[in-house]
Write a protein that holds these residues in place. Sequence first.
Motif, PDB file in Angstrom:
ATOM      1  N   THR A  31      38.317  45.521  33.371  1.00 40.91           N
ATOM      2  CA  THR A  31      37.913  46.544  34.341  1.00 40.91           C
ATOM      3  C   THR A  31      36.789  46.377  35.142  1.00 40.91           C
ATOM      4  N   SER A  39      37.102  42.763  37.650  1.00 41.98           N
ATOM      5  CA  SER A  39      37.878  43.279  38.716  1.00 41.98           C
ATOM      6  C   SER A  39      37.252  44.452  39.698  1.00 41.98           C
ATOM      7  N   SER A  92      36.162  43.943  43.501  1.00 38.99           N
ATOM      8  CA  SER A  92      37.091  44.882  44.496  1.00 38.99           C
ATOM      9  C   SER A  92      35.840  45.652  45.210  1.00 38.99           C
ATOM     10  N   THR A 104      47.600  32.955  39.635  1.00 38.55           N
ATOM     11  CA  THR A 104      46.814  33.140  38.494  1.00 38.55           C
ATOM     12  C   THR A 104      46.573  31.600  37.694  1.00 38.55           C
ATOM     13  N   ILE A 108      42.300  39.609  35.431  1.00 40.53           N
ATOM     14  CA  ILE A 108      41.462  39.815  36.216  1.00 40.53           C
ATOM     15  C   ILE A 108      42.161  39.526  37.663  1.00 40.53           C
ATOM     16  N   LEU A 129      44.725  42.215  38.926  1.00 37.91           N
ATOM     17  CA  LEU A 129      44.039  43.540  38.882  1.00 37.91           C
ATOM     18  C   LEU A 129      42.987  43.479  40.199  1.00 37.91           C
ATOM     19  N   THR A 130      42.254  42.285  40.481  1.00 36.38           N
ATOM     20  CA  THR A 130      41.220  42.235  41.587  1.00 36.38           C
ATOM     21  C   THR A 130      42.227  42.486  43.032  1.00 36.38           C
ATOM     22  N   LEU A 179      41.782  51.124  37.429  1.00 31.53           N
ATOM     23  CA  LEU A 179      41.971  49.651  36.885  1.00 31.53           C
ATOM     24  C   LEU A 179      42.211  49.861  35.315  1.00 31.53           C
ATOM     25  N   SER A 216      44.951  47.826  33.866  1.00 30.09           N
ATOM     26  CA  SER A 216      44.841  46.755  32.825  1.00 30.09           C
ATOM     27  C   SER A 216      45.650  46.755  31.542  1.00 30.09           C
TER      28      SER A 216
END
Length: 218
Positions: free
Chosen positions: A21, A24, A28, A80, A94, A97-98, A158, A162
């Motif tokens: 969290t 990312s 962001s 990824t 990450i 998520l980002t 997030l 996650s």
Amino acid sequence: MTTDIVLGLLWRSFWETIWMTGASGLISLIIGLPLGLALVVTGRDGIAEQLTVNRVLAALVNGFRAVPFIILLIALIPLTRLIVGTALGTTAAIVPLTIAAIPYYARIAEVSLREVDRGLIDAVRAMGGNRWTIIREVLVPEALPGIVAGFTVTLVTLIGASAMAGTIGGGGLGDLAIRYGYQRFETDVMIAVVIVLIILVCGMQWLGDRLVAKLDHR
């Protein structure tokens, strides 16, 4: 499963979730805030109106926001692997998520920035302020409470995302809940994960609200 083992698993998974969290969320913020600024300043009647650029940026943001996170999570596996070297694990999670958080936060920041009083912008222009002066001295400071509030909402989102990343071995509390709480029918683990997630979200929202209250001088 003994209490010590459950606590050990929870502790490790908790910090994995914090890492996912936090990393990312930070990226962001670094990319999403400038992107939100770009959407505002290049929009109609913006201080650097460029409607073509604005439409392209808006299309990219809307395109990524339209894809459900679970689909984005799977679709980004090749990227990824390219960036991290693997599609499994906390650090690998990450990446999606980002990419999901950047356009989400950009739109939130854009809304806050658009609420800045137009009269303040015109006043700075009348005093000879250039675009960077307006951004630095008016747009960002005036929108700061909303920017922080939006970032808090992004972090909370997030945390939920996650947990979803645990479905493909992303680690964290979601992975713990799936592997032990669901697949092994360890009800105590599932309950513990839910409690930790509730505390984490409430704590993060409380901190964000306190910070917004300090920044908002209206």
